[in-house]
Design an enzyme around this catalytic site. Structure first.
Site, PDB file in Angstrom:
ATOM      1  N   ILE A  23       0.839  -1.192   0.000  1.00 28.59           N
ATOM      2  CA  ILE A  23       0.000   0.000   0.000  1.00 28.59           C
ATOM      3  C   ILE A  23       0.881   1.250   0.000  1.00 28.59           C
ATOM      4  O   ILE A  23       1.818   1.357   0.790  1.00 28.59           O
ATOM      5  CB  ILE A  23      -0.917   0.017   1.250  1.00 28.59           C
ATOM      6  CG1 ILE A  23      -1.757  -1.263   1.310  1.00 28.59           C
ATOM      7  CG2 ILE A  23      -1.804   1.262   1.252  1.00 28.59           C
ATOM      8  CD1 ILE A  23      -2.429  -1.508   2.651  1.00 28.59           C
ATOM      9  N   CYS A  24       0.566   2.171  -0.895  1.00 22.14           N
ATOM     10  CA  CYS A  24       1.156   3.509  -0.863  1.00 22.14           C
ATOM     11  C   CYS A  24       0.005   4.485  -1.097  1.00 22.14           C
ATOM     12  O   CYS A  24      -1.155   4.101  -0.961  1.00 22.14           O
ATOM     13  CB  CYS A  24       2.293   3.661  -1.885  1.00 22.14           C
ATOM     14  SG  CYS A  24       1.809   3.571  -3.623  1.00 22.14           S
ATOM     15  N   GLY A  25       0.283   5.713  -1.449  1.00 18.27           N
ATOM     16  CA  GLY A  25      -0.790   6.680  -1.633  1.00 18.27           C
ATOM     17  C   GLY A  25      -1.765   6.303  -2.730  1.00 18.27           C
ATOM     18  O   GLY A  25      -2.976   6.377  -2.565  1.00 18.27           O
ATOM     19  N   SER A  42      -3.959   4.133  -0.489  1.00 15.44           N
ATOM     20  CA  SER A  42      -4.697   4.583   0.691  1.00 15.44           C
ATOM     21  C   SER A  42      -5.461   5.887   0.457  1.00 15.44           C
ATOM     22  O   SER A  42      -6.419   6.173   1.165  1.00 15.44           O
ATOM     23  CB  SER A  42      -3.743   4.763   1.870  1.00 15.44           C
ATOM     24  OG  SER A  42      -2.812   5.788   1.584  1.00 15.44           O
TER      25      SER A  42
END
Length: 151
Positions: A64-66, A108
């Site tokens: 998960i990243c932005g 996210s």
């Protein structure tokens, strides 16, 4: 199932929620970081998760990243890895059934926690069965190997 989970600082909060959800489903979640909201470079985490999948220390991973894009790109640089960016359950299902993706990536800033849980559930509850998709994946992996030999 023994799973890897990792994020950068943008994905930290969602990672913690998904890690707890994975454990709630009865799977083992190995946390590859990050461990706070302090700035973290997503490629480092993505490379570590990908390498441990290739080494068979874990079966699958969630990154998960932005946006989910950066971790998907970084993970895909490790030879043999297929990472799928999914923000809906249909894509998560197809990530397994059509692509045998070892890594699910999410953003996210794009997906909420409840939908993210549904996506993870779908991804983990589908298994690659081969068929016509096996031929296509073999073509991808053969081409990857061809490119690697030319380097």
């Amino acid at each position: 199932m023994k799973l890897a989970i990792g994020s950068d600082h943008h994905g930290f909060v969602l990672k913690e929620d998904i890690k707890a959800y994975i454990k709630q489903m009865g799977h083992e979640a190995i946390d590859y970081g990050c461990y706070s909201c302090d700035e973290t470079d997503y490629p480092d985490v993505a490379f570590d998760v990908s390498q441990d999948i290739i080494r068979e220390k874990v079966v699958r991973g969630v990154l998960i990243c932005g946006t989910g894009i950066g971790v998907a790109i970084a993970a895909g640089k490790v030879p043999g890895i297929r990472a799928a960016l999914c923000h809906d359950t249909y894509s998560a299902e197809r990530a397994q059934l059509s692509n045998n993706a070892q890594i699910l990536t999410m953003g996210s800033k794009v997906i909420g926690v409840e939908l993210a849980k549904q996506v993870v559930y779908t991804y983990l509850n589908n298994e690659f069965k081969g068929g016509d998709s096996a031929r296509k994946i073999k073509k991808i992996m053969d081409k990857e190997n061809e490119f690697l030999q030319k380097i």
